[in-house]
Design an enzyme around this catalytic site. Structure first.
Site, PDB file in Angstrom:
ATOM      1  N   SER A  36      -9.703   1.928   2.935  1.00  0.00           N
ATOM      2  CA  SER A  36      -8.842   2.632   2.019  1.00  0.00           C
ATOM      3  C   SER A  36      -7.856   1.734   1.266  1.00  0.00           C
ATOM      4  O   SER A  36      -7.304   2.166   0.265  1.00  0.00           O
ATOM      5  CB  SER A  36      -8.048   3.700   2.779  1.00  0.00           C
ATOM      6  OG  SER A  36      -7.223   3.103   3.770  1.00  0.00           O
ATOM      7  N   SER A  76      -9.751  -0.378   7.175  1.00  0.00           N
ATOM      8  CA  SER A  76      -9.244  -0.295   5.803  1.00  0.00           C
ATOM      9  C   SER A  76      -8.593  -1.550   5.239  1.00  0.00           C
ATOM     10  O   SER A  76      -8.311  -1.615   4.048  1.00  0.00           O
ATOM     11  CB  SER A  76      -8.254   0.852   5.689  1.00  0.00           C
ATOM     12  OG  SER A  76      -8.968   2.047   5.586  1.00  0.00           O
ATOM     13  N   LYS A 106       0.851  -1.197   0.000  1.00  0.00           N
ATOM     14  CA  LYS A 106       0.000   0.000   0.000  1.00  0.00           C
ATOM     15  C   LYS A 106       0.884   1.244   0.000  1.00  0.00           C
ATOM     16  O   LYS A 106       1.926   1.272   0.662  1.00  0.00           O
ATOM     17  CB  LYS A 106      -0.901  -0.039   1.236  1.00  0.00           C
ATOM     18  CG  LYS A 106      -1.939   1.071   1.299  1.00  0.00           C
ATOM     19  CD  LYS A 106      -2.876   0.860   2.494  1.00  0.00           C
ATOM     20  CE  LYS A 106      -3.918   1.955   2.620  1.00  0.00           C
ATOM     21  NZ  LYS A 106      -4.814   1.738   3.780  1.00  0.00           N
TER      22      LYS A 106
END
Ligand code: GLN
Length: 495
Positions: free
Chosen positions: A154, A178, A79
């Site tokens: 997210s 997330s 990420k």
């Protein structure tokens, strides 16, 4: 079957048996990426050359039988809020569009020492604020099960990449859900570990008392193997804890006499019927295999969402004050004076959602409001933790939906922040209490969209959660209906 379709555990066996090389696996993933990325947008940047170089090094070492770390040669995606030395780390923000960290996050040191080829950096909501990956400055990631829907957020880039075969597994981050919510929306497995068991050093801060890095993968074992690699005490993170986690299952674990708590607050208004039904079927499956189901109550869950948005925004407003246009990050052109430099750098560098949180957080911390909002939110947080502790006197873990719904259409909530926030109701409680929680697919909606089931356990119960999920994955028959990779986006993508 193509190499990108295999799990990390399967690929490790193939590497050991010499039936494929790390370079072949890595190339297979990059071919898949060039095929799908134009419609998925799961990545912000790719690092093909260095990934192939690591892969070839692993292959050479293997040829001369140099001892390797257990996951050597299995490509991973990261990420884009985890600092990677020499590789752009943007947090999906214009503010950090050109930021190249001079150092690795602790988890990245472990990944590179263990010789996992790094495929690239994954798309996300800006500064990890969001539940749909729509607040990214760069692109809209789409859900591989239906390209007109969000992948969740997210860590939406991670979930979409893994579900579609653009990655084998990935590191995500979870502040209020997330990792788990996108895992649920894309039909994969995601673990948010106990707060403190994975170092936050080098994770770009959103809300420091909640942020945790964790693994995402298509199988429970892959999550467990990755967690094993990244957990452990780190002197560079003051909140880091030592944890003793090893994943080596000699046989299928048993769920006999396992006490599973069902908290009624997670199955009420606002949770879609189909989701409730699929998750309760999951619970009944455990019961049919010898587990005991008990009803438990966590009354403070009703207020957890409001308290979370006060606390996380308060921490964000403080953490994000470092982006001032002076030290690093975006700087506005031709400022009239210092005030103008600060003001325009931040207004132009941050997107709307990030600015909303900074304003909300600054307000909640300002004198006169601090007692009314922040203090009360903290009190609620302690109360919630107590309620969890009490529940764990009566059961070994809790079982709930991961999200109240399935992946929603792109744009549906973009202009309705409260509706977007409400979707976090099932994941936030475990985050507020610092507890480990895992999401595993437990069925599909009538439209063919994945539904996630969440297991929440006491502090340090990762092994129990993973074993319980593993049992479900291996025996419930659901394994057979996980996404197949022939196409992407159409109904044929799911059997
Ligand atoms: N959706 C939640 C938020 O926007 C959680 C985000 C996260 O876990 N990073 O705050």
């Amino acid at each position: 079957m193509e190499l990108f379709e295999h799990s990390a555990s399967e690929l490790l066996e193939m590497l050991r048996a010499g039936t494929c090389s790390s370079e072949e696996i890595t190339r297979s993933i990059f071919r898949r990426i060039s095929e799908l990325e134009p419609s998925l947008n799961a990545y912000i940047s790719l690092s093909e050359e260095s990934a192939l170089e690591t892969a070839r090094q692993v292959d050479r070492n293997r040829a001369i039988q140099i001892d390797e770390s257990p996951l050597a040669g299995i490509p991973i995606a990261i990420k884009d809020n985890i600092c990677t030395k020499g590789i752009k780390t943007t947090c999906a923000s214009r503010m950090l569009q050109n930021f190249i960290p001079p150092y690795h996050a602790t988890v990245m040191e472990r990944i590179t020492n263990a010789e996992l080829p790094v495929i690239g950096k994954l798309n996300m909501d800006e500064f990890a604020m969001g539940s749909s990956t729509e607040t990214s400055f760069f692109a809209q990631t789409r859900n591989p099960h239906d390209l007109n829907r969000v992948p969740g957020g997210s860590s939406g880039g991670a979930a979409a990449a893994i579900a579609s075969g653009e990655a084998i597994f990935a590191l995500g981050s979870d502040t209020g859900g997330s990792i788990r919510q996108p895992a649920a929306y894309c039909g994969i497995v995601g673990l948010k570990p106990t707060y403190g068991t994975v170092s936050r050093y080098g994770l770009i801060a959103f809300a420091s008392s909640l942020d945790q890095i964790g693994p995402m993968a298509r199988t429970v074992s892959d999550c467990a193997l990755l967690y094993q690699l990244i957990c452990g005490k780190d002197p560079r993170d003051a909140t880091s804890l030592s944890s003793n986690f090893h994943w080596n299952l000699p046989s299928l674990p048993s769920v006999k006499n396992l006490r599973i708590g069902i908290p009624s607050q997670f199955f009420g208004d606002g949770v879609e019927k189909e989701v409730c039904a699929a998750v309760l079927r999951g619970a009944e499956y455990y019961q049919s295999q010898g587990a005991e189901l008990t009803e438990v109550s966590l009354p403070s869950v009703h207020h957890a969402l409001s308290a979370y948005y006060i606390i996380s925004s308060a921490e964000a407003s403080s953490n994000l004050s470092r982006y001032d246009g002076v030290k690093y990050g975006y700087r506005a052109d031709n400022p009239a004076d210092l005030q103008d430099l600060y003001c325009r750098s931040r207004s132009e560098g941050f997107g709307q959602e990030v600015q909303r949180r900074i304003i909300l957080g600054t307000f909640a911390l300002s004198s006169g409001y601090y007692e009314a909002y922040y203090r009360r939110a903290q009190a609620l947080r302690r109360k919630l933790r107590q309620e969890f502790d009490e529940a764990f006197q009566r059961c070994d873990m809790l079982l709930t939906p991961t999200a109240p719904d399935v992946a929603f259409p792109l744009g549906e909530r973009r202009n309705d922040p409260l509706k977007m926030y409400a979707g976090d109701i099932c994941t936030i409680p475990a985050s507020m209490a610092g507890l480990p929680a895992l999401s595993i697919p437990c069925g599909y909606s009538t439209e063919g969209l994945p539904i996630g089931m969440q297991l929440i356990g006491p502090t340090f119960s990762e092994r129990l959660l993973l074993e319980t999920a593993y049992f479900y994955e291996q025996t419930s028959g659901l394994k057979e209906i996980r996404p197949v990779f022939r196409s992407c986006g159409g109904k044929e993508g799911t059997k």
